[in-house]
Design a protein around this motif. Sequence first.
Motif, PDB file in Angstrom:
ATOM      1  N   UNK A   1       0.837  -1.202   0.000  1.00  0.00           N
ATOM      2  CA  UNK A   1       0.000   0.000   0.000  1.00  0.00           C
ATOM      3  C   UNK A   1       0.864   1.242   0.000  1.00  0.00           C
ATOM      4  N   UNK A   2       1.891   1.168   0.835  1.00  0.00           N
ATOM      5  CA  UNK A   2       2.797   2.282   0.982  1.00  0.00           C
ATOM      6  C   UNK A   2       3.422   2.660  -0.348  1.00  0.00           C
ATOM      7  N   UNK A   3       3.856   1.654  -1.063  1.00  0.00           N
ATOM      8  CA  UNK A   3       4.467   1.897  -2.364  1.00  0.00           C
ATOM      9  C   UNK A   3       3.478   2.638  -3.262  1.00  0.00           C
ATOM     10  N   UNK A   4       2.251   2.154  -3.292  1.00  0.00           N
ATOM     11  CA  UNK A   4       1.327   2.758  -4.236  1.00  0.00           C
ATOM     12  C   UNK A   4       0.981   4.171  -3.789  1.00  0.00           C
ATOM     13  N   UNK A   5       0.920   4.355  -2.498  1.00  0.00           N
ATOM     14  CA  UNK A   5       0.675   5.694  -1.994  1.00  0.00           C
ATOM     15  C   UNK A   5       1.847   6.614  -2.368  1.00  0.00           C
TER      16      UNK A   5
END
Lengths: 335, 335
Positions: free
Chosen positions: B107-111
């Motif tokens: 999720x962090x990556x996509x954020x």
Amino acid sequence: MRATVKDVARLAGVSPKTVSNVMNGIVPVSGPTRFRVEQAMAELDYVPNLSARGLRNGRSGVIALALPDLGTPYSAEIAHSVVEVAHQQGWSVQIEETGSDPTREYELMSRARSNLIDGLILNPVVLDQSAVKVGVSLPPVVLLGEVSQKLADRVWVDSIAAARDMTLALGRTGRQRIAVLGAAGGRGSAAAALRTRGYQDALGELGIPWDDSLVIPCEKWSPDSAARALTAYLDANPVPDALFCFTDSMAIGALSVLWKRGIRVPEDIALAGFDDIADAKFAVPSLTTVSFDKRRVASEALRLLTERMQDREGPQRVVAIDYEIVERESTVNGP
Amino acid sequence: MRATVKDVARLAGVSPKTVSNVMNGIVPVSGPTRFRVEQAMAELDYVPNLSARGLRNGRSGVIALALPDLGTPYSAEIAHSVVEVAHQQGWSVQIEETGSDPTREYELMSRARSNLIDGLILNPVVLDQSAVKVGVSLPPVVLLGEVSQKLADRVWVDSIAAARDMTLALGRTGRQRIAVLGAAGGRGSAAAALRTRGYQDALGELGIPWDDSLVIPCEKWSPDSAARALTAYLDANPVPDALFCFTDSMAIGALSVLWKRGIRVPEDIALAGFDDIADAKFAVPSLTTVSFDKRRVASEALRLLTERMQDREGPQRVVAIDYEIVERESTVNGP
DNA sequence: GGCCCTCATTACATCGATGTAACGTGTTGC
DNA sequence: GCAACACGTTACATCGATGTAATGAGGGCC
């Protein structure tokens, strides 16, 4: 280059707006179309541009959390809870440290007004003056902790009652000379004043006369500062029967000093803290303290904040979080 | 409604672009014009809309800091330093917690790719698999700590050397049966492996044979988990001469267990930690540990990050932070 | 079969700041 | 006195997503 709605639309053979509709789900989109769009998004590895979205609909999905000092276990645990709860609800959290510097609080306000932030959870220190700005054109604000002025929604633990209960608990173990550590030093912290007041109330109930020499001020609420203050105090005063530190961090500093001096806890002196930080349980001896649910603080703060986003005009609200006196080894009854 | 460049421009009698020029200072603006614009900005209480600015020039002024768990003193102190240093350089910091959950890292990556973030400082836990994404269309990334794969710029403390030095220091006090706490439990943490290796190297130098029974695994690197692991260990094994905990947090948990069992530190057992968190100095007894400058970690990470923003193609760089063995009471030489 | 209505989809404008390129002014040079 | 030249300033387009209002197709009804 990063894919945009346009690219997705082209690949799916629809208009950009339809792609947007698929993402937002408000406007209905037919099954097959939705499917094609989702395929295209996956294929292009599309990620929406939050700056653009934020510009368009005025919200960024980010809230700010402002704390005095992240290095403090108490702040860190609050931050942890807020980040976790916020994340669950789809918010990102921007951390700001105010330190003891009022100019930082001002910068913070202006940053908060810059629209990258939809709301602000603020744990004030000195603030009473800077918070005057609340309401000008700031996003919604929720305050954490004790604040004298009624400026915004607030989540707090009843410091007076908790300090009173803790003092009573210490008194019940038969200790008479109960000292407190963390009374307002230079700048007046609201929490210090309230906890001192609770202590005072309890003394009254216990029938113990007030003794100025048992109120030990402390510049900062850190172990370091507490250790210095207590060392200086013990150099000039007899050892009290009990010591109620206004935070666990201070209690940990105090423990270290007491141990170095060969003053036994709880045999020679009972020791209590406030906050129930994680390390309180592992202190030597484990620390009696005022405990409360930090996750609950976080979730209530977030609830107030999001509700305030809906209705900026409603009445101000204050949520009190339950606390509990947790008795551990540091105050075990004497023989 | 909030004032915009347009409003300021109208009031100052110039075009919006001129207002922008005044703010950015790249394009020269004549003295009187600049003055009028600044007056207008002040009068309207103008604050630039960062979403719009971010959209236009592709940068938001926000970096993300991803840590396993803010509640941990180590993470908290790192976060504190990063926020402080970043703030000095005009960056805002968004905090993400990855926990032990790999989906969070995703999720962090996509954020991070959503453009609200110009860079990412990541303290990985399990990650080796998720970080594979680095380089796809992510903003610049700097990793903190030991990571096996060479995926991005990195700042670290040489765990092998530090663990080796600490073990040697313990050996030099004459202790023979030196145990370690925190060896890889279930999932393999890179740091655990490296520290164990340093320990092993030192044993070799000390001429102490390797003893499997002195390597105590620990599920998580928390006081809680350490306390449980050590309790179980002591129930089944004799007390070692020394215990090297792979983090201070674990050492604090260990101290508590040892104290409860009446095992004296350092008389019966020497105890050492790693990280030099603030509370190490105030532990009872104060804790010998591997110390390093966390502010330096933060500033180096930020330097690498900002330099990487300039030049995304340059060679990967690794910065090692100096460490130091700080000997405190918990390992004082026996009589 | 023609009309209307529904519902998905589209074209266009918009959020606010800023890069680009064109556009005045006022100055300098011969 | 006129061309050339700075230099400050301006109009316009643009970043990417989305609300608005208009468009189109399809279906039901009389």
